[in-house]
Scaffold this motif. Structure first.
Motif, mmCIF file in Angstrom:
data_model
loop_
_atom_site.group_PDB
_atom_site.id
_atom_site.type_symbol
_atom_site.label_atom_id
_atom_site.label_comp_id
_atom_site.label_asym_id
_atom_site.label_seq_id
_atom_site.Cartn_x
_atom_site.Cartn_y
_atom_site.Cartn_z
ATOM 1 N N THR A 146 76.657 15.840 18.576
ATOM 2 C CA THR A 146 76.834 15.371 19.950
ATOM 3 C C THR A 146 78.304 15.011 20.116
ATOM 4 O O THR A 146 78.821 14.140 19.398
ATOM 5 N N ASP B 159 84.293 11.126 14.290
ATOM 6 C CA ASP B 159 82.955 10.600 14.014
ATOM 7 C C ASP B 159 83.022 9.773 12.735
ATOM 8 O O ASP B 159 83.099 10.318 11.637
ATOM 9 N N GLN C 293 79.371 15.235 27.929
ATOM 10 C CA GLN C 293 79.096 15.423 26.517
ATOM 11 C C GLN C 293 78.463 16.782 26.268
ATOM 12 O O GLN C 293 77.927 17.416 27.188
ATOM 13 N N THR D 48 72.910 25.005 22.803
ATOM 14 C CA THR D 48 73.973 24.153 23.342
ATOM 15 C C THR D 48 73.587 23.694 24.747
ATOM 16 O O THR D 48 72.905 24.419 25.486
ATOM 17 N N TYR E 189 75.769 18.772 23.628
ATOM 18 C CA TYR E 189 74.763 18.773 22.571
ATOM 19 C C TYR E 189 74.802 20.142 21.898
ATOM 20 O O TYR E 189 74.656 21.169 22.561
ATOM 21 N N HIS F 9 81.148 13.749 22.701
ATOM 22 C CA HIS F 9 81.393 13.081 23.981
ATOM 23 C C HIS F 9 82.790 13.428 24.485
ATOM 24 O O HIS F 9 83.739 13.533 23.702
ATOM 25 N N ASN G 8 78.027 12.556 15.536
ATOM 26 C CA ASN G 8 78.061 12.036 16.904
ATOM 27 C C ASN G 8 79.406 11.337 17.099
ATOM 28 O O ASN G 8 79.667 10.301 16.485
ATOM 29 N N HIS H 277 74.126 15.506 10.708
ATOM 30 C CA HIS H 277 74.123 14.931 12.056
ATOM 31 C C HIS H 277 75.477 14.282 12.303
ATOM 32 O O HIS H 277 75.929 13.430 11.523
ATOM 33 N N GLU I 256 75.550 21.099 27.921
ATOM 34 C CA GLU I 256 76.534 20.130 28.395
ATOM 35 C C GLU I 256 75.911 19.320 29.526
ATOM 36 O O GLU I 256 75.266 19.887 30.423
ATOM 37 N N ASP I 257 76.134 18.005 29.497
ATOM 38 C CA ASP I 257 75.525 17.102 30.473
ATOM 39 C C ASP I 257 76.584 16.375 31.282
ATOM 40 O O ASP I 257 77.621 15.965 30.740
ATOM 41 N N ASN J 125 73.266 19.192 13.728
ATOM 42 C CA ASN J 125 73.110 18.564 15.043
ATOM 43 C C ASN J 125 74.387 17.789 15.352
ATOM 44 O O ASN J 125 74.776 16.896 14.591
ATOM 45 N N LYS K 7 73.391 22.416 18.511
ATOM 46 C CA LYS K 7 72.477 22.527 17.381
ATOM 47 C C LYS K 7 72.594 23.920 16.789
ATOM 48 O O LYS K 7 72.610 24.910 17.517
#
Length: 329
Positions: free
Chosen positions: A249, A229, A118, A105, A120, A251, A174, A172, A107-108, A247, A122
């Motif tokens: 993502t 999503d 967001q 994991t 990330y 936000h 997002n 996946h 976070e950005d 995976n 996995k």
């Protein structure tokens, strides 16, 4: 009966007087009422005079709590699934269906404003050569805070779910973690009604970890978060010695609570002074038109003596030339 000044205007250079019970005084009272009351009725009758709700924009403070609950469906049978969570009590209930995955994991904060933008996520779920994943249910828990108007502090979740008739190797996703409101937020104060865990991780009872019960209880909240999503990607064709991979993502969008990211509105109950300000703007904008129209009507009525009044003109100042000649004599 003593007379009072009823009307004057800088352009007329004349004041108009009459008794308090005269027809002119009653006409002036009627004109004044017609000037100020109808704008109020028009503004109120056009709807939206009193502000019932308002909206604003805010970047929420969202942090992943590193709490996860995973159920991977491996077949159509009742017990055909693998499960794992960060809650030890849940794991003890799974027995042979427990399968521990690998997690990554991050976070950005993309715009460096001090708030995460967001997540990330996995997950790699190890499988036996004879096992196949045909569906995934994944629950990720977050802490969620708003500060601009009222302070909202709550624990929320993102629920990721996908099923396919064809076994897959990867999923996946997002999307956005969006706020969902059934009730207006307060315009001030602290709201901690939902600052409790979505999952009772200390309970020894299997019913407390049933996804149907968890989602039903979560849906009863007036304020929740929902993961959206529209285009998940399901990848088929897994080699026998490879894990199933998720995976995701997620936000954390700027919320329109109804200010450059994807946006969502926050709705709240406006305070007294905000309601007055909104109503006053509507009233005055209509009142200005009535003031202009009835100001012209009053000027016509008094200047043309439609109703009997006593006009009083100011005395003209004495001529300085005549004053000088009178002094010389």
């Amino acid at each position: 009966m003593a007379s009072v000044e009823l009307f004057s205007h800088p352009a007329l250079l004349t004041r108009y007087r009459a008794g308090l019970c005269s027809a002119a005084a009653l006409a002036l009272l009627l004109i004044t009422a017609l000037t100020y009351v109808p704008p109020l009725l028009v503004a109120y009758g056009s709807h939206g005079f009193w502000l019932k709700q308002s909206a604003y924009l805010e970047q929420p403070t969202v942090r992943f709590r590193y709490e996860v609950l995973l159920v991977a469906t491996t077949g159509p049978g009742l017990g055909s699934f693998l499960a794992w969570s960060t809650f030890p009590a849940f794991n003890r209930l799974q027995e042979e269906r427990l399968r521990v995955p690998l997690l990554w994991t991050r976070e950005d904060d993309k715009n460096q404003d001090g708030k995460m933008d967001q997540l990330y996520f996995k997950l790699e779920l190890p499988l036996q050569p004879t096992e196949h994943v045909v569906g995934v249910q994944l629950m990720l828990l977050f802490s969620y805070r708003l500060y601009r108007m009222s302070t909202l502090v709550m624990q929320s979740m993102a629920f990721l779910q996908f099923f396919s008739p064809v076994p897959g190797s990867q999923l996946h996703m997002n999307g956005d973690l969006k706020l969902n409101q059934r009730q207006l937020l307060n315009h001030c104060g602290l709201d901690t009604r939902y600052n409790v865990s979505v999952v009772n991780g200390t309970s020894p009872f299997a019913s407390d970890y049933d996804l149907t019960n968890i989602i039903a209880a979560y849906s009863e909240r007036n304020v929740t978060t929902v993961f959206s999503d529209p285009n998940p990607v399901w990848v088929t064709g897994r080699a026998t010695d490879t894990p199933f991979i998720i995976n995701a993502t997620i936000h954390y969008p700027v919320e329109k609570l109804l200010h450059e990211h994807s946006l969502t509105f926050f709705k709240y109950q406006p305070g007294f002074w905000e309601m007055i300000k909104f109503a006053w703007i509507q009233y005055v904008s209509i009142l200005l038109i009535f003031l202009w129209v009835f100001g012209r009507i009053k000027m016509f009525v008094f200047q043309n003596q439609v109703l009997t009044t006593i006009p009083i003109s100011p005395l003209l100042p004495a001529s300085p030339v005549l004053s000088y000649k009178h002094h010389q004599s």
